[in-house]
Design a protein around this motif. Structure first.
Motif, PDB file in Angstrom:
ATOM      1  N   ARG A  68       0.835  -1.211   0.000  1.00 29.73           N
ATOM      2  CA  ARG A  68       0.000   0.000   0.000  1.00 29.73           C
ATOM      3  C   ARG A  68       0.860   1.247   0.000  1.00 29.73           C
ATOM      4  NH1 ARG A  68      -5.031   2.211  -1.130  1.00 29.73           N
ATOM      5  NH2 ARG A  68      -5.018   4.269  -0.174  1.00 29.73           N
ATOM      6  N   TRP A  69       1.915   1.271   0.821  1.00 34.57           N
ATOM      7  CA  TRP A  69       2.804   2.435   0.873  1.00 34.57           C
ATOM      8  C   TRP A  69       3.515   2.629  -0.455  1.00 34.57           C
ATOM      9  CZ3 TRP A  69       5.276   0.532   6.083  1.00 34.57           C
ATOM     10  CH2 TRP A  69       4.316   0.646   7.096  1.00 34.57           C
ATOM     11  N   PHE A  70       3.899   1.525  -1.064  1.00 35.91           N
ATOM     12  CA  PHE A  70       4.570   1.608  -2.364  1.00 35.91           C
ATOM     13  C   PHE A  70       3.613   2.185  -3.407  1.00 35.91           C
ATOM     14  CE2 PHE A  70       7.050   0.358  -5.991  1.00 35.91           C
ATOM     15  CZ  PHE A  70       8.356   0.256  -5.508  1.00 35.91           C
ATOM     16  N   LEU A  71       2.346   1.750  -3.373  1.00 35.90           N
ATOM     17  CA  LEU A  71       1.348   2.274  -4.306  1.00 35.90           C
ATOM     18  C   LEU A  71       1.108   3.757  -4.066  1.00 35.90           C
ATOM     19  CD1 LEU A  71      -0.807   1.803  -6.495  1.00 35.90           C
ATOM     20  CD2 LEU A  71      -2.409   1.195  -4.664  1.00 35.90           C
ATOM     21  N   ASN A  72       1.001   4.169  -2.818  1.00 34.91           N
ATOM     22  CA  ASN A  72       0.811   5.586  -2.505  1.00 34.91           C
ATOM     23  C   ASN A  72       1.962   6.428  -3.027  1.00 34.91           C
ATOM     24  OD1 ASN A  72      -1.542   4.935  -1.152  1.00 34.91           O
ATOM     25  ND2 ASN A  72      -0.646   5.051   0.889  1.00 34.91           N
ATOM     26  N   THR A  73       3.174   5.935  -2.834  1.00 31.77           N
ATOM     27  CA  THR A  73       4.357   6.663  -3.301  1.00 31.77           C
ATOM     28  C   THR A  73       4.373   6.766  -4.817  1.00 31.77           C
ATOM     29  OG1 THR A  73       5.568   5.742  -1.419  1.00 31.77           O
ATOM     30  CG2 THR A  73       6.866   6.819  -3.114  1.00 31.77           C
ATOM     31  N   THR A  74       4.006   5.684  -5.491  1.00 29.32           N
ATOM     32  CA  THR A  74       3.978   5.686  -6.952  1.00 29.32           C
ATOM     33  C   THR A  74       2.952   6.669  -7.487  1.00 29.32           C
ATOM     34  OG1 THR A  74       4.660   3.353  -6.989  1.00 29.32           O
ATOM     35  CG2 THR A  74       3.689   4.254  -9.002  1.00 29.32           C
ATOM     36  N   ILE A  75       1.750   6.669  -6.891  1.00 30.91           N
ATOM     37  CA  ILE A  75       0.696   7.586  -7.324  1.00 30.91           C
ATOM     38  C   ILE A  75       1.119   9.035  -7.088  1.00 30.91           C
ATOM     39  CG2 ILE A  75      -1.668   8.367  -6.879  1.00 30.91           C
ATOM     40  CD1 ILE A  75      -2.373   5.455  -6.206  1.00 30.91           C
ATOM     41  N   MET A  76       1.646   9.310  -5.885  1.00 36.84           N
ATOM     42  CA  MET A  76       2.073  10.668  -5.560  1.00 36.84           C
ATOM     43  C   MET A  76       3.175  11.140  -6.497  1.00 36.84           C
ATOM     44  SD  MET A  76       3.816  12.147  -2.036  1.00 36.84           S
ATOM     45  CE  MET A  76       5.370  11.293  -2.347  1.00 36.84           C
ATOM     46  N   THR A  77       4.188  10.309  -6.700  1.00 34.37           N
ATOM     47  CA  THR A  77       5.321  10.699  -7.541  1.00 34.37           C
ATOM     48  C   THR A  77       4.897  10.894  -8.982  1.00 34.37           C
ATOM     49  OG1 THR A  77       6.800   9.431  -6.088  1.00 34.37           O
ATOM     50  CG2 THR A  77       7.652  10.071  -8.242  1.00 34.37           C
ATOM     51  N   GLY A  78       4.075   9.979  -9.507  1.00 36.05           N
ATOM     52  CA  GLY A  78       3.606  10.109 -10.879  1.00 36.05           C
ATOM     53  C   GLY A  78       2.795  11.375 -11.087  1.00 36.05           C
ATOM     54  N   ALA A  79       1.898  11.674 -10.141  1.00 33.15           N
ATOM     55  CA  ALA A  79       1.071  12.886 -10.253  1.00 33.15           C
ATOM     56  C   ALA A  79       1.924  14.144 -10.158  1.00 33.15           C
ATOM     57  CB  ALA A  79       0.001  12.884  -9.163  1.00 33.15           C
ATOM     58  N   VAL A  80       2.926  14.129  -9.294  1.00 36.43           N
ATOM     59  CA  VAL A  80       3.799  15.297  -9.146  1.00 36.43           C
ATOM     60  C   VAL A  80       4.605  15.534 -10.416  1.00 36.43           C
ATOM     61  CG1 VAL A  80       5.849  16.168  -7.949  1.00 36.43           C
ATOM     62  CG2 VAL A  80       3.954  15.206  -6.646  1.00 36.43           C
ATOM     63  N   ILE A  81       5.124  14.476 -11.013  1.00 37.86           N
ATOM     64  CA  ILE A  81       5.905  14.631 -12.248  1.00 37.86           C
ATOM     65  C   ILE A  81       5.032  15.195 -13.362  1.00 37.86           C
ATOM     66  CG2 ILE A  81       7.124  13.383 -14.073  1.00 37.86           C
ATOM     67  CD1 ILE A  81       8.223  11.526 -11.944  1.00 37.86           C
ATOM     68  N   VAL A  82       3.827  14.641 -13.531  1.00 39.12           N
ATOM     69  CA  VAL A  82       2.915  15.143 -14.569  1.00 39.12           C
ATOM     70  C   VAL A  82       2.573  16.601 -14.306  1.00 39.12           C
ATOM     71  CG1 VAL A  82       0.606  14.918 -15.553  1.00 39.12           C
ATOM     72  CG2 VAL A  82       1.964  12.869 -15.092  1.00 39.12           C
ATOM     73  N   GLY A  83       2.275  16.932 -13.053  1.00 34.19           N
ATOM     74  CA  GLY A  83       1.950  18.309 -12.715  1.00 34.19           C
ATOM     75  C   GLY A  83       3.113  19.255 -12.962  1.00 34.19           C
ATOM     76  N   ASN A  84       4.320  18.816 -12.618  1.00 37.03           N
ATOM     77  CA  ASN A  84       5.499  19.651 -12.859  1.00 37.03           C
ATOM     78  C   ASN A  84       5.774  19.843 -14.339  1.00 37.03           C
ATOM     79  OD1 ASN A  84       7.556  20.358 -10.387  1.00 37.03           O
ATOM     80  ND2 ASN A  84       6.153  18.687  -9.873  1.00 37.03           N
ATOM     81  N   LEU A  85       5.430  18.857 -15.157  1.00 34.03           N
ATOM     82  CA  LEU A  85       5.615  18.974 -16.601  1.00 34.03           C
ATOM     83  C   LEU A  85       4.619  19.939 -17.237  1.00 34.03           C
ATOM     84  CD1 LEU A  85       6.319  15.242 -17.564  1.00 34.03           C
ATOM     85  CD2 LEU A  85       7.931  17.151 -17.684  1.00 34.03           C
ATOM     86  N   ILE A  86       3.608  20.342 -16.481  1.00 33.89           N
ATOM     87  CA  ILE A  86       2.611  21.291 -16.989  1.00 33.89           C
ATOM     88  C   ILE A  86       2.781  22.670 -16.348  1.00 33.89           C
ATOM     89  CG2 ILE A  86       0.146  21.809 -17.142  1.00 33.89           C
ATOM     90  CD1 ILE A  86      -0.367  18.786 -17.163  1.00 33.89           C
ATOM     91  N   VAL A  87       2.820  22.722 -15.032  1.00 36.96           N
ATOM     92  CA  VAL A  87       2.809  23.996 -14.312  1.00 36.96           C
ATOM     93  C   VAL A  87       4.114  24.764 -14.488  1.00 36.96           C
ATOM     94  CG1 VAL A  87       2.640  25.071 -12.037  1.00 36.96           C
ATOM     95  CG2 VAL A  87       1.159  23.132 -12.618  1.00 36.96           C
ATOM     96  N   ASN A  88       5.230  24.135 -14.205  1.00 34.28           N
ATOM     97  CA  ASN A  88       6.517  24.840 -14.232  1.00 34.28           C
ATOM     98  C   ASN A  88       6.927  25.317 -15.632  1.00 34.28           C
ATOM     99  OD1 ASN A  88       6.972  24.580 -11.417  1.00 34.28           O
ATOM    100  ND2 ASN A  88       7.604  22.471 -11.721  1.00 34.28           N
ATOM    101  N   PRO A  89       6.759  24.506 -16.689  1.00 34.09           N
ATOM    102  CA  PRO A  89       7.098  25.016 -18.021  1.00 34.09           C
ATOM    103  C   PRO A  89       6.251  26.211 -18.438  1.00 34.09           C
ATOM    104  CG  PRO A  89       6.990  22.627 -18.061  1.00 34.09           C
ATOM    105  CD  PRO A  89       6.466  23.057 -16.724  1.00 34.09           C
ATOM    106  N   LEU A  90       4.967  26.215 -18.084  1.00 29.96           N
ATOM    107  CA  LEU A  90       4.115  27.354 -18.430  1.00 29.96           C
ATOM    108  C   LEU A  90       4.601  28.627 -17.741  1.00 29.96           C
ATOM    109  CD1 LEU A  90       0.583  25.694 -18.286  1.00 29.96           C
ATOM    110  CD2 LEU A  90       1.651  26.720 -20.309  1.00 29.96           C
TER     111      LEU A  90
END
Length: 274
Positions: A68-90
């Motif tokens: 469960r902790w591994f899944l939480n970390t994967t979801i959090m990290t994946g969402a953060v990377i996607v968000g950073n690929l949108i917010v910061n470049p803009l």
């Protein structure tokens, strides 16, 4: 003269190898210790005595809930990377190529936030998350990581080097500013974007401060927080602790080795120009 060059080259490689061994030896020790039983810690044992019991225990013992902790970390990290690929470049594109009032002030504010330790704003972040009802949710684990002044600065340095002629030609053809960004400028930033993704992956995957502050239920723990919560119970079991260290470190190493070429290119193209 030629012999001197060969000697200098040999000396350089020797220094690099020695430094490399010094850096990698602690991790080798960690992996080795995670593969032996408690009674064999700090002893040299045959490979036939190595075991994966420490890793199996993490994934089969209900007290640890590592899947469960591994899944939480994967979801959090994946969402953060996607968000950073949108917010910061803009944000970086706006600061690099668009003209608007207060642009320089905003840019200096972004730079100033790089000098502020996150500990100083942790309480306001917690209060805001509590008021929004986001504590113990993935929103609390993701939202605080979406704005990263370092990544904005890094990408802005790259976007400044993009020739304005590309943009002017696209504008003449009737392309909007947002279309210009996504279709022309964004694809050119592949290397710095991969560099940002690697840094975001490493920083998010191993993050402890924010997840431990904004979550307090074991179900929402990320891997680092979860393993730390059971550390006291297995404090004397060094082999088990080392297995946990490997579990948190290995994904970062794999991610880095897959994209190390683009990482180096991104650092060279965005870190010193502009």
């Amino acid at each position: 003269m030629k012999a001197r060059k060969h000697l200098a080259l040999f000396a350089n490689y020797a220094i690099i190898i020695v430094l490399g061994l010094l850096f990698i030896l602690p991790f080798i020790y960690t992996i080795y210790t995670s593969l032996v039983s408690t009674r064999d810690v700090n002893k040299l044992v045959s490979i036939t005595n190595w075991t994966f019991d420490n890793y199996i225990m993490y994934f089969t013992n209900d007290a640890y809930n590592v899947p469960r902790w591994f899944l939480n970390t994967t979801i959090m990290t994946g969402a953060v990377i996607v968000g950073n690929l949108i917010v910061n470049p803009l944000a970086a594109f706006a600061l690099a190529k668009l003209n608007f009032k207060g642009k320089k002030i905003i840019y200096w504010i972004v730079l100033a936030t790089m000098m502020v330790p996150y500990h100083m704003i942790l309480i306001p972040v917690y209060v805001n998350m509590a008021n929004l009802g986001w504590l113990n949710t993935f929103l609390a684990l993701v939202i605080p990581f979406l704005y990263q002044s370092l990544y904005i600065f890094m990408l802005r340095q790259f976007f400044v080097t993009v020739p304005n002629e590309f943009m002017e030609a696209a504008r003449i053809d009737g392309m909007s500013k947002i279309g210009l960004f996504w279709k022309i400028v964004y694809p050119l930033a592949r290397s710095p974007l991969i560099t940002m993704s690697i840094l975001a992956f490493a920083g998010t995957w191993n993050s402890y401060l924010i997840p431990s502050t904004l979550t307090n239920t074991p179900k929402m723990y990320v891997l680092v927080v979860g393993l730390n919560s059971v550390k006291d119970a297995v404090f004397e079991n060094t082999a088990l602790i080392m297995a946990g260290v490997v579990l948190t470190t290995l994904p970062i190493l794999i991610f880095f080795f897959l994209f190390q070429k683009q990482y180096i290119e991104g650092i060279s193209s965005s870190g010193i120009k502009g």
